[in-house]
Write a protein that holds these residues in place. Structure first.
Motif, mmCIF file in Angstrom:
data_model
loop_
_atom_site.group_PDB
_atom_site.id
_atom_site.type_symbol
_atom_site.label_atom_id
_atom_site.label_comp_id
_atom_site.label_asym_id
_atom_site.label_seq_id
_atom_site.Cartn_x
_atom_site.Cartn_y
_atom_site.Cartn_z
ATOM 1 N N MET A 1 0.966 -1.853 -0.463
ATOM 2 C CA MET A 1 -0.150 -0.454 0.001
ATOM 3 C C MET A 1 0.709 1.443 0.178
ATOM 4 O O MET A 1 0.307 2.247 -0.092
ATOM 5 C CB MET A 1 -0.835 0.181 1.363
ATOM 6 N N PRO A 2 2.354 1.767 -0.367
ATOM 7 C CA PRO A 2 2.890 2.410 -0.058
ATOM 8 C C PRO A 2 2.111 3.242 -1.309
ATOM 9 O O PRO A 2 2.329 3.044 -2.347
ATOM 10 C CB PRO A 2 4.262 2.158 -0.347
ATOM 11 N N THR A 3 2.100 4.779 -1.181
ATOM 12 C CA THR A 3 2.180 5.966 -1.792
ATOM 13 C C THR A 3 2.822 6.591 -1.429
ATOM 14 O O THR A 3 3.580 6.856 -0.659
ATOM 15 C CB THR A 3 1.141 6.456 -1.030
ATOM 16 N N LEU A 4 3.664 7.389 -2.663
ATOM 17 C CA LEU A 4 4.418 7.911 -2.428
ATOM 18 C C LEU A 4 4.449 9.156 -3.329
ATOM 19 O O LEU A 4 3.747 9.393 -4.857
ATOM 20 C CB LEU A 4 5.614 7.763 -2.943
ATOM 21 N N GLU A 5 4.045 10.399 -2.752
ATOM 22 C CA GLU A 5 3.574 11.993 -3.500
ATOM 23 C C GLU A 5 4.508 12.529 -3.848
ATOM 24 O O GLU A 5 5.230 13.093 -3.036
ATOM 25 C CB GLU A 5 2.972 12.627 -2.794
ATOM 26 N N LEU A 6 5.058 13.220 -4.849
ATOM 27 C CA LEU A 6 5.818 13.751 -5.226
ATOM 28 C C LEU A 6 5.775 15.158 -5.979
ATOM 29 O O LEU A 6 4.833 15.182 -6.827
ATOM 30 C CB LEU A 6 7.635 13.079 -6.748
ATOM 31 N N LYS A 7 6.409 16.310 -4.901
ATOM 32 C CA LYS A 7 6.341 17.639 -5.639
ATOM 33 C C LYS A 7 7.731 18.197 -5.960
ATOM 34 O O LYS A 7 8.591 17.995 -4.971
ATOM 35 C CB LYS A 7 5.162 18.531 -4.654
ATOM 36 N N ALA A 26 10.422 1.992 -6.024
ATOM 37 C CA ALA A 26 9.518 2.096 -4.823
ATOM 38 C C ALA A 26 9.542 1.052 -4.461
ATOM 39 O O ALA A 26 9.454 0.695 -3.511
ATOM 40 C CB ALA A 26 8.272 3.350 -5.059
ATOM 41 N N ALA A 27 8.845 0.231 -5.451
ATOM 42 C CA ALA A 27 8.512 -1.484 -4.875
ATOM 43 C C ALA A 27 9.324 -2.569 -4.708
ATOM 44 O O ALA A 27 9.462 -2.579 -4.028
ATOM 45 C CB ALA A 27 7.814 -2.157 -6.239
ATOM 46 N N ASP A 28 11.323 -1.973 -5.728
ATOM 47 C CA ASP A 28 12.190 -2.443 -5.192
ATOM 48 C C ASP A 28 13.151 -2.449 -3.972
ATOM 49 O O ASP A 28 13.114 -2.877 -2.571
ATOM 50 C CB ASP A 28 13.236 -2.552 -6.148
ATOM 51 N N LEU A 29 12.753 -1.068 -3.189
ATOM 52 C CA LEU A 29 13.171 -0.311 -2.606
ATOM 53 C C LEU A 29 12.190 -0.850 -1.121
ATOM 54 O O LEU A 29 13.092 -0.989 0.201
ATOM 55 C CB LEU A 29 12.935 1.077 -2.652
ATOM 56 N N LEU A 30 11.221 -0.761 -1.391
ATOM 57 C CA LEU A 30 10.286 -0.713 0.162
ATOM 58 C C LEU A 30 9.733 -2.124 0.076
ATOM 59 O O LEU A 30 9.274 -2.857 1.115
ATOM 60 C CB LEU A 30 8.707 0.032 -0.629
ATOM 61 N N GLY A 31 10.374 -3.162 -1.012
ATOM 62 C CA GLY A 31 9.752 -4.950 -0.591
ATOM 63 C C GLY A 31 8.860 -4.955 -0.850
ATOM 64 O O GLY A 31 7.800 -6.086 -0.448
ATOM 65 N N LYS A 32 8.171 -4.018 -1.990
ATOM 66 C CA LYS A 32 6.222 -4.456 -2.419
ATOM 67 C C LYS A 32 5.996 -4.729 -3.569
ATOM 68 O O LYS A 32 6.569 -3.807 -4.609
ATOM 69 C CB LYS A 32 5.840 -3.269 -1.694
ATOM 70 N N SER A 35 2.010 -3.972 -7.574
ATOM 71 C CA SER A 35 0.590 -3.658 -7.628
ATOM 72 C C SER A 35 -0.090 -3.101 -6.431
ATOM 73 O O SER A 35 -0.710 -2.522 -6.133
ATOM 74 C CB SER A 35 0.107 -5.398 -8.067
ATOM 75 N N TYR A 36 1.094 -2.479 -5.566
ATOM 76 C CA TYR A 36 0.416 -2.033 -4.481
ATOM 77 C C TYR A 36 1.207 -0.691 -3.566
ATOM 78 O O TYR A 36 0.625 -0.082 -3.114
ATOM 79 C CB TYR A 36 1.175 -2.584 -2.707
ATOM 80 N N ILE A 37 1.899 -0.189 -5.015
ATOM 81 C CA ILE A 37 2.501 1.189 -5.073
ATOM 82 C C ILE A 37 1.707 1.976 -6.308
ATOM 83 O O ILE A 37 1.326 1.714 -6.868
ATOM 84 C CB ILE A 37 3.918 1.160 -5.788
ATOM 85 N N ALA A 38 1.428 2.826 -4.739
ATOM 86 C CA ALA A 38 0.220 4.158 -5.858
ATOM 87 C C ALA A 38 1.920 5.530 -5.920
ATOM 88 O O ALA A 38 2.290 5.751 -4.791
ATOM 89 C CB ALA A 38 -0.301 4.825 -5.067
ATOM 90 N N LEU A 59 8.639 15.005 -1.024
ATOM 91 C CA LEU A 59 8.247 13.825 -1.205
ATOM 92 C C LEU A 59 7.673 13.133 0.255
ATOM 93 O O LEU A 59 8.306 13.376 1.124
ATOM 94 C CB LEU A 59 9.473 12.184 -1.605
ATOM 95 N N ASN A 60 6.382 12.676 0.517
ATOM 96 C CA ASN A 60 5.840 12.082 1.863
ATOM 97 C C ASN A 60 6.128 10.488 0.845
ATOM 98 O O ASN A 60 4.583 10.537 -0.297
ATOM 99 C CB ASN A 60 4.052 12.769 1.995
ATOM 100 N N ILE A 61 5.912 9.856 1.876
ATOM 101 C CA ILE A 61 5.727 7.805 1.500
ATOM 102 C C ILE A 61 4.942 7.843 3.396
ATOM 103 O O ILE A 61 5.373 7.976 4.147
ATOM 104 C CB ILE A 61 7.036 7.329 2.001
ATOM 105 N N VAL A 62 4.151 7.080 2.755
ATOM 106 C CA VAL A 62 3.513 6.121 3.487
ATOM 107 C C VAL A 62 3.833 4.987 3.457
ATOM 108 O O VAL A 62 3.131 4.292 2.333
ATOM 109 C CB VAL A 62 1.723 6.924 3.489
ATOM 110 N N SER A 63 3.322 4.597 4.314
ATOM 111 C CA SER A 63 3.794 2.817 4.023
ATOM 112 C C SER A 63 3.680 1.961 5.646
ATOM 113 O O SER A 63 4.323 2.941 6.456
ATOM 114 C CB SER A 63 5.442 2.517 3.646
ATOM 115 N N LEU A 64 2.848 0.625 5.386
ATOM 116 C CA LEU A 64 2.934 0.012 6.639
ATOM 117 C C LEU A 64 4.613 -0.979 6.483
ATOM 118 O O LEU A 64 4.909 -2.053 5.879
ATOM 119 C CB LEU A 64 2.217 -0.458 6.084
ATOM 120 N N ASP A 65 4.017 -0.777 7.802
ATOM 121 C CA ASP A 65 5.273 -2.644 8.367
ATOM 122 C C ASP A 65 7.058 -1.849 8.206
ATOM 123 O O ASP A 65 7.301 -3.129 7.717
ATOM 124 C CB ASP A 65 5.018 -3.682 7.959
ATOM 125 N N ASN A 66 7.618 -1.044 7.331
ATOM 126 C CA ASN A 66 8.572 -1.017 7.186
ATOM 127 C C ASN A 66 9.322 0.602 7.300
ATOM 128 O O ASN A 66 10.742 0.584 6.546
ATOM 129 C CB ASN A 66 8.876 -1.183 5.057
#
Length: 120
Positions: A1-7, A26-32, A35-38, A59-66
């Motif tokens: 479910m990670p969300t990464l919002e870049l301005k 983001a998927a590689d880095l966060l280990g998700k 299909s879960y990456i926004a 950059l704002n990153i919201v992610s669970l468990d990592n």
């Protein structure tokens, strides 16, 4: 479910290609799974850093468990390198905010991740 919002104040010629590459990183880095990456990219010509309009980002990153102090060091290094290469931003012209709100505080598919995976 990670969300990464870049301005950023850097206007990209091909934002979709950038987002595809950013999503894979983001998927590689966060280990998700990807299909879960926004991810999102917002160009803001009025983003100033230190009173100037040289290339900069937020950059704002919201992610669970990592999100841990150890992991954010690794994430920051890789993300700053990526943005330096792709946006031309210097390391001192960006902020990354990391947030793990907890499973009960992210809604998905008519419920929350707390209900889906258990409250952690």
């Amino acid at each position: 479910m990670p969300t990464l919002e870049l301005k950023t104040n850097v206007q990209l010629k091909d934002p979709k290609a950038f987002i595809e590459e950013f999503s894979k990183l983001a998927a590689d880095l966060l280990g998700k799974p990807i299909s879960y990456i926004a991810t999102s990219y917002t160009y803001n010509e009025h983003l100033a850093w230190g009173g100037t309009f040289e290339p900069a980002f937020i950059l704002n990153i919201v992610s669970l468990d990592n999100i841990t102090p150890e992991s954010t060091e690794v994430y920051s290094k890789k993300l700053f390198e990526f943005f330096q290469e792709k946006l031309g931003t210097a390391g001192n012209r960006g902020y990354i905010t990391y947030v793990d709100p907890g499973r009960p505080f992210i809604g998905h598919n008519f419920t929350t991740f707390g209900a889906i995976f258990g409250k952690k």
